[in-house]
Scaffold this active site. Structure first.
Site, PDB file in Angstrom:
ATOM      1  N   GLY A 181       7.890  66.696  60.059  1.00  0.00           N
ATOM      2  CA  GLY A 181       7.637  65.364  59.337  1.00  0.00           C
ATOM      3  C   GLY A 181       8.099  65.504  57.818  1.00  0.00           C
ATOM      4  N   ASN A 183       0.812  69.224  51.492  1.00  0.00           N
ATOM      5  CA  ASN A 183       1.258  68.313  52.384  1.00  0.00           C
ATOM      6  C   ASN A 183       0.533  68.086  53.522  1.00  0.00           C
ATOM      7  OD1 ASN A 183       3.382  66.212  53.677  1.00  0.00           O
ATOM      8  ND2 ASN A 183       3.274  68.058  54.827  1.00  0.00           N
ATOM      9  N   TYR A 218     -10.190  59.304  56.473  1.00  0.00           N
ATOM     10  CA  TYR A 218      -8.789  59.815  55.850  1.00  0.00           C
ATOM     11  C   TYR A 218      -8.575  59.151  54.630  1.00  0.00           C
ATOM     12  CZ  TYR A 218      -3.748  60.332  55.806  1.00  0.00           C
ATOM     13  OH  TYR A 218      -2.332  60.716  55.400  1.00  0.00           O
ATOM     14  N   PRO A 232       2.601  58.149  49.813  1.00  0.00           N
ATOM     15  CA  PRO A 232       3.586  57.520  50.787  1.00  0.00           C
ATOM     16  C   PRO A 232       2.940  56.405  51.659  1.00  0.00           C
ATOM     17  CG  PRO A 232       3.424  59.870  51.442  1.00  0.00           C
ATOM     18  CD  PRO A 232       2.359  59.475  50.370  1.00  0.00           C
ATOM     19  N   GLY A 233       3.719  55.352  52.128  1.00  0.00           N
ATOM     20  CA  GLY A 233       3.284  54.171  52.901  1.00  0.00           C
ATOM     21  C   GLY A 233       3.483  54.770  54.397  1.00  0.00           C
TER      22      GLY A 233
END
Length: 252
Positions: free
Chosen positions: A17, A88, A153, A183-184
């Site tokens: 990812g 990440n 989250y 990020p979106g």
């Protein structure tokens, strides 16, 4: 980007990812990259994609304080002093908050918030002693606007943004800069596992895209440039920021 040649970077969750895209970009910029991932197989696949670049994998559970400490020491013994830490690694399983359990909360918090505390504690002190370093935390626009079915989250990512700003203030005089990239919605294996397949999945995806001015979901590579810039000399006057990379979905 300026100043990345030969620098050592750690990327957590670098096996697939967004993490994989970040590893490959930093390697292309000349970094020696250490992947921290639960799946050594995924990490090794990323390393192979990097070609002749120096990319090595450590099997690490970021929620395990002692394991993170040991792995960071091994990276510095093997590759050299860590210049950039890219946090990440993350995990979630979307569901309405009122259907969740305390055990679920603990897992989400352990990976998405506590895991970042563990890596910061292991790396930031070393950076401060050496008088320089870069920390880039992958947060989420979910922290800034909220996301249905991802309450815990979103709380973790909001906490990560606040923590990053606090650390940025504490460490600025040591030339350790800390920023968040938010990020979106993004086409990743995690997103695919969340959406599933079939007509309902396509409806969800279409609904998300309608809310994005650029009319597409993000791709992992969309985040690699900003992360490389923040790790480089080109980002030497940027700290304490939460930068949205979401196709214009969030413009605050």
């Amino acid at each position: 980007m300026k100043g990345l040649e030969g620098k050592v970077a750690i990327v957590t969750g670098g096996g697939q990812g967004i993490g994989r895209a970040l590893v490959l970009r930093l390697a292309a910029e000349g970094c020696k990259v250490a992947i921290f991932d639960l799946s050594p197989e995924a990490g090794e696949k990323t390393a192979k994609l990097a070609g002749d670049a120096v990319v090595q994998t450590w099997q690490v559970d970021v929620s395990d304080f002692e394991a993170v400490q040991a792995a960071v020491g091994a990276v510095e013994d093997t590759l050299g002093p860590v210049w950039a830490l890219v946090n990440n690694a993350g995990w979630d399983k979307p569901m309405p908050f009122l259907t969740t359990t305390p055990e679920f909360w603990d897992k989400v918090i352990s990976i998405n918030l506590k895991g970042n505390l563990n890596t910061h504690f292991a790396v930031a002190g070393r950076m401060a002693q050496r008088g320089g370093g870069r920390i880039i935390n992958i947060a989420s626009d979910a922290a800034r606007v909220g996301t249905s079915n991802e309450a815990v989250y979103s709380a973790c990512k909001g906490g990560l943004i606040s923590f990053t700003k606090s650390i940025a203030r504490e460490l600025a005089r040591k030339n350790v800069l800390a920023n968040c990239v938010c990020p979106g919605p993004t086409n990743t294996p995690m997103m695919a596992s969340v959406l599933g397949e079939g007509a309902d999945a396509e409806k969800w995806k279409d609904a998300m895209v309608r809310g994005i001015p650029l009319k597409r979901m993000g791709e992992p590579e969309d985040y690699a440039g900003i992360v490389a810039m923040l790790a480089s000399d080109d980002g030497a006057y940027i700290t304490g920021q939460a930068i949205s990379v979401s196709g214009g979905m969030n413009m605050v």
